[in-house]
Design an enzyme around this catalytic site. Structure first.
Site, PDB file in Angstrom:
ATOM      1  N   SER A 129      13.073  42.078  37.844  1.00  0.00           N
ATOM      2  CA  SER A 129      13.595  42.735  36.637  1.00  0.00           C
ATOM      3  C   SER A 129      13.416  41.820  35.435  1.00  0.00           C
ATOM      4  CB  SER A 129      15.068  43.108  36.855  1.00  0.00           C
ATOM      5  OG  SER A 129      15.516  43.964  35.842  1.00  0.00           O
ATOM      6  N   ASN A 130      14.128  42.059  34.378  1.00  0.00           N
ATOM      7  CA  ASN A 130      14.015  41.224  33.181  1.00  0.00           C
ATOM      8  C   ASN A 130      15.369  41.143  32.478  1.00  0.00           C
ATOM      9  OD1 ASN A 130      14.194  43.436  31.100  1.00  0.00           O
ATOM     10  ND2 ASN A 130      12.467  44.152  32.336  1.00  0.00           N
ATOM     11  N   ARG A 131      15.414  40.434  31.356  1.00  0.00           N
ATOM     12  CA  ARG A 131      16.696  40.087  30.736  1.00  0.00           C
ATOM     13  C   ARG A 131      17.241  41.144  29.788  1.00  0.00           C
ATOM     14  NH1 ARG A 131      15.755  34.775  27.733  1.00  0.00           N
ATOM     15  NH2 ARG A 131      17.787  35.335  26.901  1.00  0.00           N
ATOM     16  N   SER A 132      16.615  42.286  29.677  1.00  0.00           N
ATOM     17  CA  SER A 132      17.079  43.273  28.691  1.00  0.00           C
ATOM     18  C   SER A 132      18.544  43.678  28.933  1.00  0.00           C
ATOM     19  CB  SER A 132      16.193  44.522  28.771  1.00  0.00           C
ATOM     20  OG  SER A 132      16.734  45.528  27.970  1.00  0.00           O
ATOM     21  N   ALA A 166      12.773  47.800  28.472  1.00  0.00           N
ATOM     22  CA  ALA A 166      11.861  46.725  28.862  1.00  0.00           C
ATOM     23  C   ALA A 166      11.352  47.086  30.249  1.00  0.00           C
ATOM     24  CB  ALA A 166      12.596  45.391  28.871  1.00  0.00           C
TER      25      ALA A 166
END
Ligand code: CTP
Length: 400
Positions: free
Chosen positions: A209-212, A276
């Site tokens: 995943s990512n930091r959004s 994101a």
């Protein structure tokens, strides 16, 4: 700015943060609003009504049976002319009464008599705020379109620290201004906003995943709602609280996001893609937890579809697609390439490595690029302000 034609009923309940509502009343009067204060009996134990009377330059309503010389019940008269009812601070008690249609004093009766938007700013001890009955009552109010200025964490009346402290006068004032001044220029438009990260699962317990945080997309959804649009927010697992008055659909993977976006796309006027999106997903999903075996593990990934690009191809005349370009290098060059490749009407270039911009924070620094070569660089702004700028440009594009 003169707001002489707007009437605000300021409901004041017996919360220890009542001093902030004195300040709020004074600021509203300074801004030119016509302010009418309605106090509960408990509020009068903390502050004398005369204080609000002098600040607002209007009589303070305390008792429904105190009708004066007029034939008309004061609360109905007041309710009829109000443009907004703001209750600051809002105790658990008035929340409970409102959620259940109870009208046993002046303020609770006014609250069920108004036909204008209602804003509440809860303030209470953390345990009261988290109490399931209070939480259910707040949920009922949200579902019925009551706007909230959520409390914050900090010092509480008990001397403890925790969630439930009344938000600042500045934030409440900003919200009131937004509610009363926002142009309804997206009235009748269907807007879809994507927000937050996507997750691509390797096995039942792990994902890429990512930091959004979802905050930017949520701010766009809120701003579109305030401008009269019918809004669908499609959100990944974000940390931000979903806005009220907006239909929110949760997704996890990029493929789920794609399905949710394509469904109903032809009936959508504006799509703002702040999510994101993970560009790759594991080639295979292991139904069982992957066990540790060798020193190294190589994970084959396959490319996800580019949803923005697909919508860019499919859109018909009059449909607007807005993309975000989250970059760490060559911001404008990369954003310009995405504008063309994805056939977006507008791309929001976002240098996520800049101080005050990008993930998790409440502010952002962006540049707006369109198909006519316009490039508008915005200063450091709150995500809500950025959202309003984006929608200003979208409205211009619709009208052009
Ligand atoms: N986007 C999308 N589908 C993808 C990837 C991105 O719809 N598979 C959308 C995003 O929601 C955003 C825009 O495209 O509005 C740009 O996303 P970004 O991650 O910045 O660009 P990418 O196309 O993924 O390019 P790169 O990762 O190479 O920078």
């Amino acid at each position: 700015m003169k707001q002489a034609n707007k009437t605000i009923i300021l409901g004041v309940t017996g919360g220890i943060a009542i001093h902030k509502s004195i300040d709020l009343a004074s600021q509203l009067v300074k801004q030119g609003y016509s302010v009418h204060v309605v106090m509960t009996e408990n509020a009068t134990r903390l502050v004398q009504p005369i204080q609000f009377q002098v600040i607002s330059r209007n009589p303070v309503l305390l008792d429904l049976f105190d009708i004066g010389s007029d034939w008309k019940p004061v609360h109905i008269d007041l309710a009829d002319k109000a443009d907004l009812l703001a209750i600051v601070p809002t105790t658990a008690n008035i929340i409970g009464k409102m959620a259940n249609g109870i009208a046993d004093d002046a303020l609770s009766t006014v609250a069920i008599s108004v036909h204008c938007p209602i804003l509440i700013a809860p303030a209470m001890e953390q345990h009261m705020y988290e109490n399931p009955f209070v939480a259910a009552n707040m949920q009922t109010l949200k579902e019925h379109g009551v706007e909230f200025v959520e409390p914050v964490s900090g010092d509480l009346a008990s001397g403890k620290q925790g969630m439930g402290r009344l938000n600042t006068v500045e934030v409440i004032l900003e919200r009131i201004t937004q509610m009363l001044q926002t142009p309804k220029d997206l009235d009748g438009k269907r807007v879809v906003v994507t927000a937050g990260p996507t997750r691509e699962y390797l096995d039942p317990v792990r994902f890429i995943s990512n930091r959004s945080s979802g905050k930017m997309g949520y701010a766009v959804a809120e701003a579109a709602r305030d401008r009269g649009a019918e809004v669908l927010l499609i959100s990944g697992p974000a940390t931000a609280a979903p806005p009220t008055g907006v239909e929110t659909r949760y997704i996890e993977t990029t493929l789920e996001l794609q399905d949710a976006l394509l469904e109903g796309f032809d009936q959508t006027d504006i799509v703002v893609m702040a999510a994101a999106v993970a560009d790759y997903r594991p080639q295979s999903f292991s139904a069982n937890k992957i066990k540790k075996r060798a020193d190294q593990l190589t994970l084959p990934l396959e490319q996800n579809p580019d949803i923005a690009q697909a919508l860019g191809k499919r859109k018909k005349k009059g449909q607007i697609t807005v993309g975000f370009a989250a970059e760490t290098d060559d911001l404008l060059e990369n954003a310009q390439k995405k504008l063309i490749k994805k056939n977006c009407d507008l791309i929001i270039a976002n240098d996520v490595s800049a101080e005050g911009a990008g993930f998790e924070g409440d502010t952002n620094i962006v540049t707006l690029l369109d198909q006519n070569g316009n490039c508008e660089q915005l200063p450091l702004l709150s995500k809500r302000e950025v959202a309003d700028h984006i929608l200003d440009r979208v409205v211009e594009l619709i009208l052009s």
